[in-house]
Design a protein around this motif. Structure first.
Motif, PDB file in Angstrom:
ATOM      1  N   PHE A  10      32.941 -75.422   1.748  1.00 43.13           N
ATOM      2  CA  PHE A  10      32.570 -76.028   0.470  1.00 43.13           C
ATOM      3  C   PHE A  10      32.034 -75.002  -0.527  1.00 43.13           C
ATOM      4  CE2 PHE A  10      32.101 -79.365   3.690  1.00 43.13           C
ATOM      5  CZ  PHE A  10      33.044 -80.261   3.206  1.00 43.13           C
ATOM      6  N   LEU A  11      32.148 -73.728  -0.174  1.00 51.21           N
ATOM      7  CA  LEU A  11      31.767 -72.666  -1.096  1.00 51.21           C
ATOM      8  C   LEU A  11      32.931 -72.420  -2.049  1.00 51.21           C
ATOM      9  CD1 LEU A  11      29.456 -70.652  -1.668  1.00 51.21           C
ATOM     10  CD2 LEU A  11      30.649 -69.016  -0.208  1.00 51.21           C
ATOM     11  N   ARG A  12      32.703 -72.608  -3.336  1.00 50.07           N
ATOM     12  CA  ARG A  12      33.763 -72.501  -4.334  1.00 50.07           C
ATOM     13  C   ARG A  12      33.564 -71.274  -5.220  1.00 50.07           C
ATOM     14  NH1 ARG A  12      35.716 -75.551  -1.207  1.00 50.07           N
ATOM     15  NH2 ARG A  12      36.061 -77.782  -1.508  1.00 50.07           N
ATOM     16  N   GLU A  13      34.660 -70.835  -5.823  1.00 48.57           N
ATOM     17  CA  GLU A  13      34.619 -69.700  -6.740  1.00 48.57           C
ATOM     18  C   GLU A  13      35.083 -70.132  -8.129  1.00 48.57           C
ATOM     19  OE1 GLU A  13      36.855 -66.410  -5.344  1.00 48.57           O
ATOM     20  OE2 GLU A  13      35.563 -66.026  -3.614  1.00 48.57           O
ATOM     21  N   ASP A  14      34.542 -69.478  -9.127  1.00 47.59           N
ATOM     22  CA  ASP A  14      34.966 -69.704 -10.508  1.00 47.59           C
ATOM     23  C   ASP A  14      34.805 -68.384 -11.248  1.00 47.59           C
ATOM     24  OD1 ASP A  14      35.873 -70.959 -12.748  1.00 47.59           O
ATOM     25  OD2 ASP A  14      34.367 -72.551 -12.744  1.00 47.59           O
ATOM     26  N   LYS A  15      35.353 -68.308 -12.437  1.00 47.85           N
ATOM     27  CA  LYS A  15      35.234 -67.092 -13.238  1.00 47.85           C
ATOM     28  C   LYS A  15      34.522 -67.403 -14.546  1.00 47.85           C
ATOM     29  CE  LYS A  15      39.295 -64.649 -11.443  1.00 47.85           C
ATOM     30  NZ  LYS A  15      38.511 -63.566 -10.821  1.00 47.85           N
ATOM     31  N   VAL A  16      33.685 -66.469 -14.970  1.00 49.37           N
ATOM     32  CA  VAL A  16      33.022 -66.577 -16.264  1.00 49.37           C
ATOM     33  C   VAL A  16      33.213 -65.256 -16.997  1.00 49.37           C
ATOM     34  CG1 VAL A  16      31.295 -68.276 -15.558  1.00 49.37           C
ATOM     35  CG2 VAL A  16      30.821 -65.848 -15.257  1.00 49.37           C
ATOM     36  N   ALA A  17      33.099 -65.314 -18.321  1.00 49.00           N
ATOM     37  CA  ALA A  17      33.275 -64.125 -19.156  1.00 49.00           C
ATOM     38  C   ALA A  17      31.953 -63.765 -19.823  1.00 49.00           C
ATOM     39  CB  ALA A  17      34.349 -64.382 -20.211  1.00 49.00           C
ATOM     40  N   PHE A  18      31.731 -62.463 -20.018  1.00 44.32           N
ATOM     41  CA  PHE A  18      30.537 -61.969 -20.695  1.00 44.32           C
ATOM     42  C   PHE A  18      30.948 -60.983 -21.783  1.00 44.32           C
ATOM     43  CE2 PHE A  18      29.176 -62.928 -16.375  1.00 44.32           C
ATOM     44  CZ  PHE A  18      27.997 -63.630 -16.583  1.00 44.32           C
ATOM     45  N   CYS A  19      30.144 -60.921 -22.826  1.00 41.34           N
ATOM     46  CA  CYS A  19      30.312 -59.883 -23.842  1.00 41.34           C
ATOM     47  C   CYS A  19      29.255 -58.814 -23.591  1.00 41.34           C
ATOM     48  CB  CYS A  19      30.155 -60.466 -25.244  1.00 41.34           C
ATOM     49  SG  CYS A  19      30.180 -59.206 -26.546  1.00 41.34           S
ATOM     50  N   ARG A  20      29.675 -57.614 -23.214  1.00 40.99           N
ATOM     51  CA  ARG A  20      28.726 -56.538 -22.921  1.00 40.99           C
ATOM     52  C   ARG A  20      28.064 -55.986 -24.177  1.00 40.99           C
ATOM     53  NH1 ARG A  20      30.828 -52.241 -21.363  1.00 40.99           N
ATOM     54  NH2 ARG A  20      33.065 -52.703 -21.432  1.00 40.99           N
ATOM     55  N   ALA A  21      28.604 -56.321 -25.346  1.00 36.17           N
ATOM     56  CA  ALA A  21      28.004 -55.856 -26.592  1.00 36.17           C
ATOM     57  C   ALA A  21      26.901 -56.790 -27.072  1.00 36.17           C
ATOM     58  CB  ALA A  21      29.077 -55.729 -27.676  1.00 36.17           C
TER      59      ALA A  21
END
Length: 308
Positions: A10-21
């Motif tokens: 039941f461990l799930r993965e997802d992706k998120v985005a970041f702005c390093r600036a």
């Protein structure tokens, strides 16, 4: 692909985005970076004021993807009632989710027994679980166990601030607690915290299971992660106890205080939608972690030290 038996199904993965600036590390759901108004994946990112400020107005040949765009994989428990995201890199550390010990998880056991209903009276406030208990300002929950006993534990907000707990020191049976004086030591990746007792009384029972496996305080704070049972003194006269709607308002205010501290003073941010991205506390460093523990878990418990 063969099933990995050392990892919870039941461990799930997802992706998120970041702005390093951007000055704050604000996660954006991965699919939103494809939105029409988003400039990150287009040469038009040169028009982005954050990019231009970071680059000092220098002229650059546009590329398809902004060089400050960062993608990170996060993980969460599909059974937990609140989606709490943690970077996959954190799971390199040994934890029940990625070892054979996931079979001991209360949520996994609930699924195995066909009972995944949320405990009666449990609610979500600002991304944290709040049960039908009595709460103290130092983030301990209390539950009456008859006329002369009170069970206590650290609430969901409190265990979040401490972080993954690696060690715990509890008082022994028969030991005297004095309200406002240190009674428990918690050791996490971020440091060591001695927390003040939320009430005075004599310890009548200690949760030996938590002593063997301190991570239960993180994974099941209101269940198997309880700490002590105490025969309290002056229980009915004690001030600073909260329950019901009053506890909900208090926790909501605590979440807002934490949000302010993380964003404005420490430079850590929360996910869109108001949920706290729990791993970010691991970025604050020991000194700032001490500040958070002092602000939320010690000062609250130290109030009214002179009262019963």
């Amino acid at each position: 692909m063969a099933e990995n038996k050392d990892r919870c199904p039941f461990l799930r993965e997802d992706k998120v985005a970041f702005c390093r600036a951007f000055p704050l590390r604000k996660p954006l759901p991965f699919d939103k970076i494809y939105a029409r108004e988003n400039l990150c994946l287009k040469g038009e990112y040169l028009r982005c004021p954050i990019y231009r400020e970071k680059e000092g107005g220098k002229e650059r040949t546009p590329k398809r993807i902004c060089p400050f765009l960062e993608i990170e994989t996060v993980m969460y428990c599909d059974l937990f009632p609140i989606k709490k995201m943690i970077p996959s890199s954190c799971y390199k550390l040994e934890c029940p989710c990625t070892t054979e010990r996931y079979t001991e998880c209360p949520l996994f056991l609930g699924m195995a027994k066909g009972d995944l209903s949320t405990p009666s009276g449990m609610e979500e406030v600002g991304g944290f679980s709040l049960g039908p208990y009595i709460y103290c300002e130092g983030h301990f929950w209390l539950q009456e166990e008859g006329e002369e006993r009170v069970k206590m534990g650290l609430d969901d907000f409190g265990q979040f601030l401490i972080g993954p707990i690696k060690g715990i020191s509890l008082p022994g049976r028969g030991q005297r607690l004095t309200k406002g004086h240190p009674f428990i030591t918690l050791i996490s990746r971020s440091g060591e915290a001695q927390l003040p007792a939320p009430l005075s009384g004599d310890v009548v029972e200690v949760n030996e299971e938590v002593e063997r496996d301190p991570s239960l305080v993180n994974f099941d704070p209101y269940g198997r992660g309880w700490l002590l049972q105490v025969q309290p003194e002056g229980w009915s006269r004690q001030r600073g106890l909260l329950h019901g709607e009053e506890a909900k308002r208090w926790l909501a205010e605590e979440v807002e205080r934490l949000r302010y501290l993380l964003q404005s003073e420490i430079g850590v941010t929360m996910a869109d939608g108001g949920e706290l991205l729990r791993d970010r506390l691991q970025e604050v460093g020991r000194e700032r972690w001490d500040l958070l523990v002092e602000t939320f878990l010690k000062k609250g418990g130290m109030k009214n030290v002179g009262s019963p």
